[in-house]
Design a protein around this motif. Structure first.
Motif, PDB file in Angstrom:
ATOM      1  N   ASP A 289      -2.551  -5.500   4.057  1.00  0.00           N
ATOM      2  CA  ASP A 289      -1.996  -4.336   4.744  1.00  0.00           C
ATOM      3  C   ASP A 289      -2.103  -3.149   3.803  1.00  0.00           C
ATOM      4  O   ASP A 289      -2.580  -3.272   2.673  1.00  0.00           O
ATOM      5  N   LEU A 290      -1.662  -1.991   4.277  1.00  0.00           N
ATOM      6  CA  LEU A 290      -1.814  -0.781   3.470  1.00  0.00           C
ATOM      7  C   LEU A 290      -1.013  -0.872   2.181  1.00  0.00           C
ATOM      8  O   LEU A 290      -1.476  -0.440   1.116  1.00  0.00           O
ATOM      9  N   ALA A 291       0.192  -1.452   2.253  1.00  0.00           N
ATOM     10  CA  ALA A 291       1.001  -1.621   1.037  1.00  0.00           C
ATOM     11  C   ALA A 291       0.280  -2.510   0.034  1.00  0.00           C
ATOM     12  O   ALA A 291       0.334  -2.268  -1.187  1.00  0.00           O
ATOM     13  N   GLY A 292      -0.404  -3.535   0.529  1.00  0.00           N
ATOM     14  CA  GLY A 292      -1.165  -4.406  -0.363  1.00  0.00           C
ATOM     15  C   GLY A 292      -2.300  -3.685  -1.050  1.00  0.00           C
ATOM     16  O   GLY A 292      -2.575  -3.905  -2.232  1.00  0.00           O
ATOM     17  N   ARG A 293      -2.960  -2.784  -0.308  1.00  0.00           N
ATOM     18  CA  ARG A 293      -4.057  -2.025  -0.914  1.00  0.00           C
ATOM     19  C   ARG A 293      -3.535  -1.031  -1.946  1.00  0.00           C
ATOM     20  O   ARG A 293      -4.180  -0.783  -2.960  1.00  0.00           O
ATOM     21  N   VAL A 294      -2.372  -0.446  -1.673  1.00  0.00           N
ATOM     22  CA  VAL A 294      -1.771   0.455  -2.668  1.00  0.00           C
ATOM     23  C   VAL A 294      -1.437  -0.333  -3.936  1.00  0.00           C
ATOM     24  O   VAL A 294      -1.685   0.127  -5.052  1.00  0.00           O
ATOM     25  N   ASN A 295      -0.886  -1.545  -3.777  1.00  0.00           N
ATOM     26  CA  ASN A 295      -0.611  -2.378  -4.944  1.00  0.00           C
ATOM     27  C   ASN A 295      -1.896  -2.717  -5.694  1.00  0.00           C
ATOM     28  O   ASN A 295      -1.914  -2.772  -6.931  1.00  0.00           O
ATOM     29  N   GLY A 296      -2.971  -2.944  -4.947  1.00  0.00           N
ATOM     30  CA  GLY A 296      -4.249  -3.218  -5.597  1.00  0.00           C
ATOM     31  C   GLY A 296      -4.726  -2.044  -6.429  1.00  0.00           C
ATOM     32  O   GLY A 296      -5.247  -2.216  -7.544  1.00  0.00           O
ATOM     33  N   LEU A 297      -4.559  -0.826  -5.904  1.00  0.00           N
ATOM     34  CA  LEU A 297      -4.930   0.362  -6.662  1.00  0.00           C
ATOM     35  C   LEU A 297      -4.054   0.532  -7.897  1.00  0.00           C
ATOM     36  O   LEU A 297      -4.540   0.895  -8.980  1.00  0.00           O
ATOM     37  N   ARG A 298      -2.771   0.266  -7.744  1.00  0.00           N
ATOM     38  CA  ARG A 298      -1.876   0.392  -8.892  1.00  0.00           C
ATOM     39  C   ARG A 298      -2.217  -0.641  -9.955  1.00  0.00           C
ATOM     40  O   ARG A 298      -2.092  -0.375 -11.161  1.00  0.00           O
ATOM     41  N   LEU A 299      -2.655  -1.819  -9.526  1.00  0.00           N
ATOM     42  CA  LEU A 299      -3.083  -2.849 -10.479  1.00  0.00           C
ATOM     43  C   LEU A 299      -4.273  -2.351 -11.295  1.00  0.00           C
ATOM     44  O   LEU A 299      -4.316  -2.501 -12.524  1.00  0.00           O
ATOM     45  N   ILE A 300      -5.241  -1.730 -10.622  1.00  0.00           N
ATOM     46  CA  ILE A 300      -6.395  -1.164 -11.322  1.00  0.00           C
ATOM     47  C   ILE A 300      -5.950  -0.049 -12.254  1.00  0.00           C
ATOM     48  O   ILE A 300      -6.399   0.051 -13.404  1.00  0.00           O
ATOM     49  N   SER A 301      -5.043   0.806 -11.780  1.00  0.00           N
ATOM     50  CA  SER A 301      -4.559   1.928 -12.575  1.00  0.00           C
ATOM     51  C   SER A 301      -3.948   1.460 -13.886  1.00  0.00           C
ATOM     52  O   SER A 301      -4.239   1.992 -14.956  1.00  0.00           O
ATOM     53  N   VAL A 302      -3.091   0.436 -13.807  1.00  0.00           N
ATOM     54  CA  VAL A 302      -2.432  -0.067 -15.009  1.00  0.00           C
ATOM     55  C   VAL A 302      -3.425  -0.781 -15.922  1.00  0.00           C
ATOM     56  O   VAL A 302      -3.435  -0.568 -17.146  1.00  0.00           O
ATOM     57  N   ALA A 303      -4.279  -1.621 -15.345  1.00  0.00           N
ATOM     58  CA  ALA A 303      -5.242  -2.368 -16.155  1.00  0.00           C
ATOM     59  C   ALA A 303      -6.216  -1.450 -16.880  1.00  0.00           C
ATOM     60  O   ALA A 303      -6.586  -1.690 -18.035  1.00  0.00           O
ATOM     61  N   GLU A 304      -6.619  -0.362 -16.202  1.00  0.00           N
ATOM     62  CA  GLU A 304      -7.589   0.567 -16.774  1.00  0.00           C
ATOM     63  C   GLU A 304      -6.943   1.666 -17.611  1.00  0.00           C
ATOM     64  O   GLU A 304      -7.647   2.458 -18.233  1.00  0.00           O
ATOM     65  N   ARG A 305      -5.596   1.737 -17.588  1.00  0.00           N
ATOM     66  CA  ARG A 305      -4.876   2.834 -18.266  1.00  0.00           C
ATOM     67  C   ARG A 305      -5.335   4.181 -17.723  1.00  0.00           C
ATOM     68  O   ARG A 305      -5.504   5.157 -18.458  1.00  0.00           O
ATOM     69  N   ILE A 306      -5.539   4.235 -16.405  1.00  0.00           N
ATOM     70  CA  ILE A 306      -5.960   5.470 -15.748  1.00  0.00           C
ATOM     71  C   ILE A 306      -4.874   5.878 -14.756  1.00  0.00           C
ATOM     72  O   ILE A 306      -4.703   5.225 -13.727  1.00  0.00           O
ATOM     73  N   PRO A 307      -4.108   6.915 -15.033  1.00  0.00           N
ATOM     74  CA  PRO A 307      -3.125   7.376 -14.041  1.00  0.00           C
ATOM     75  C   PRO A 307      -3.806   7.772 -12.741  1.00  0.00           C
ATOM     76  O   PRO A 307      -4.847   8.432 -12.738  1.00  0.00           O
ATOM     77  N   MET A 308      -3.238   7.342 -11.632  1.00  0.00           N
ATOM     78  CA  MET A 308      -3.780   7.663 -10.315  1.00  0.00           C
ATOM     79  C   MET A 308      -2.690   8.241  -9.427  1.00  0.00           C
ATOM     80  O   MET A 308      -1.558   7.760  -9.442  1.00  0.00           O
ATOM     81  N   LYS A 309      -3.047   9.229  -8.631  1.00  0.00           N
ATOM     82  CA  LYS A 309      -2.182   9.712  -7.572  1.00  0.00           C
ATOM     83  C   LYS A 309      -2.762   9.206  -6.259  1.00  0.00           C
ATOM     84  O   LYS A 309      -3.931   9.444  -5.946  1.00  0.00           O
ATOM     85  N   ILE A 310      -1.957   8.479  -5.497  1.00  0.00           N
ATOM     86  CA  ILE A 310      -2.433   7.822  -4.280  1.00  0.00           C
ATOM     87  C   ILE A 310      -1.708   8.421  -3.084  1.00  0.00           C
ATOM     88  O   ILE A 310      -0.482   8.454  -3.047  1.00  0.00           O
ATOM     89  N   GLN A 311      -2.461   8.874  -2.095  1.00  0.00           N
ATOM     90  CA  GLN A 311      -1.887   9.440  -0.876  1.00  0.00           C
ATOM     91  C   GLN A 311      -2.471   8.727   0.343  1.00  0.00           C
ATOM     92  O   GLN A 311      -3.683   8.512   0.431  1.00  0.00           O
ATOM     93  N   LYS A 312      -1.590   8.365   1.277  1.00  0.00           N
ATOM     94  CA  LYS A 312      -2.030   7.711   2.502  1.00  0.00           C
ATOM     95  C   LYS A 312      -2.501   8.768   3.494  1.00  0.00           C
ATOM     96  O   LYS A 312      -1.835   9.780   3.707  1.00  0.00           O
ATOM     97  N   THR A 313      -3.647   8.533   4.114  1.00  0.00           N
ATOM     98  CA  THR A 313      -4.156   9.407   5.159  1.00  0.00           C
ATOM     99  C   THR A 313      -4.589   8.547   6.346  1.00  0.00           C
ATOM    100  O   THR A 313      -4.653   7.324   6.249  1.00  0.00           O
TER     101      THR A 313
END
Length: 393
Positions: A289-313
């Motif tokens: 679901d969308l929440a799962g995909r946001v968690n997936g992005l946050r996982l990448i963000s933390v693993a890569e040490r790349i801050p991300m701003k995520i907005q749902k559209t």
């Protein structure tokens, strides 16, 4: 203090979200009450620009926040959201965050001491107390019926028995039986840090005081050879992890670890797991679901040490990272889509349940996602005509 991953965990024991919020101009909303949660507001009256709800009133290391729009995180997340508000330098955003938190760690408590006293006088979360719970090993000769209800066979229960307990809350006067408990552990905390709990009738909870900030449920099949683990699979619940293993057992082997974040997501949870298994590929197995995909992005963000701003559209997820903004349509694995826009250094993967299932446990049970059928124009017109008739009556 260095910019290592461990330094964030150390700093979080000294710097709370409330400390940073006060410096940014947020103030305690006493009208909202203080208990397990308290609210802080930026602005007032008709000029309320933001409200955050902070959990864990008495334990800075475990503090997390959320907003009513669904966004959430820990103190590192909150600082990342507000980097531009601080006058600090650093080679990258992570070093800037460390410098900011280090500054807060050495600052004396000033103007909001009265608020701190007000909060401490209210009921706050107590640390996890293992003496509150009766804990038993899983009985393989008399398997808890909930395992079978969730679709697990006896072999799966046997395989996971070292990582699962039966747990009963001595303070619960309404239920004296045993639920299934998944023990939380952490690199920076000795012993059990709490439990993810599941029971009959869809009951789910966590043991009182569970450290969901830096601890997680980890099923490590390497027998202590953590440097030999090749894949770490991240899930939103331990039942999902068990279902995934049962369905893919022949493809996995013993050089894997399965992790449940228990419905929360903290940078320290993820960094602590990455520290345990430094040579492993990080695999997103979150919900479909969308929440799962946001968690997936946050996982990448933390693993890569790349801050991300995520907005749902309506089209997908809009991501801003490394001074670039791009739309992810979520048709392919996230790390592949992200890799088209910014460089990815870590070993990343994605192994989602088939598209017709919300999560891996539903997949094991054959419980498909119910389709959302949008009304046709004829349906909408008929409904509108009926409403108008009702109004005339």
């Amino acid at each position: 203090m260095s910019t290592s991953k461990v330094s964030f965990q150390e700093l979080k024991t000294r710097v709370g979200i409330d400390d940073v919020a006060y410096a940014l101009g947020y103030r305690l909303d006493r009208k909202a009450g203080v208990g397990r949660y308290f609210e802080m507001v930026l602005g007032d009256g008709h000029d309320k620009r933001d409200t955050i709800i902070i959990r864990n009133t008495s334990n800075k290391a475990a503090q997390t926040f959320f907003r009513r729009d669904g966004s959430k995180g820990d103190v590192v997340t909150f600082v990342r959201e507000n980097l531009n508000a601080f006058n600090t330098t650093g080679n990258n955003d992570w070093q800037k965050i460390t410098n900011i938190l280090s500054g807060f760690a050495n600052m004396p408590v000033q103007e909001y001491r009265s608020d701190l006293e007000y909060i401490s006088a209210s009921r706050g979360d107590k640390p996890f107390n293992p003496e509150r719970y009766d804990v038993q090993d899983v009985k393989l000769d008399k398997i808890h019926k909930l395992f079978f209800q969730r679709g697990f066979d006896a072999e799966t229960v046997r395989i996971f028995s070292p990582f699962v307990k039966l747990i009963s809350d001595r303070h619960n006067r309404n239920f004296s039986g045993f639920n299934i408990g998944f023990p939380y552990t952490s690199l920076c905390q000795d012993g059990i840090a709490g439990y993810e709990i599941r029971g009959f009738g869809g009951f789910k909870s966590k043991a009182s005081g569970t450290n969901s900030s830096s601890a997680a449920w980890v099923a490590d099949f390497s027998h202590g050879n953590q440097s030999m683990v090749t894949n770490v699979f991240f899930f939103e619940s331990a039942f999902d992890a068990m279902a995934f293993h049962q369905m893919n057992r022949a493809r996995l082997g013993n050089d894997v670890a399965l992790v449940s974040l228990g419905g929360t997501f903290s940078e320290s949870q993820v960094l602590g797991v990455i520290d345990r298994f430094p040579n492993a590929r990080i695999v997103d197995c979150f919900d479909n679901d969308l929440a799962g995909r946001v968690n997936g992005l946050r996982l990448i963000s933390v693993a890569e040490r790349i801050p991300m701003k995520i907005q749902k559209t309506e089209e997908g997820l809009n991501v801003t990272a490394k001074d670039k903004t791009f739309l992810l349509e979520l048709k392919r694995p996230l790390h592949i889509e992200i890799g088209q826009h910014i460089s990815i250094k870590q070993k990343l993967g994605q192994w989602l349940p088939p598209g017709e299932f919300k999560d891996w446990n539903d997949c094991l049970l054959g419980k498909t996602i119910e389709p959302v059928i949008s009304p046709t124009k004829r349906d909408r017109d008929a409904n509108l005509a009926q409403r108008r008739t009702s109004l005339k009556l």
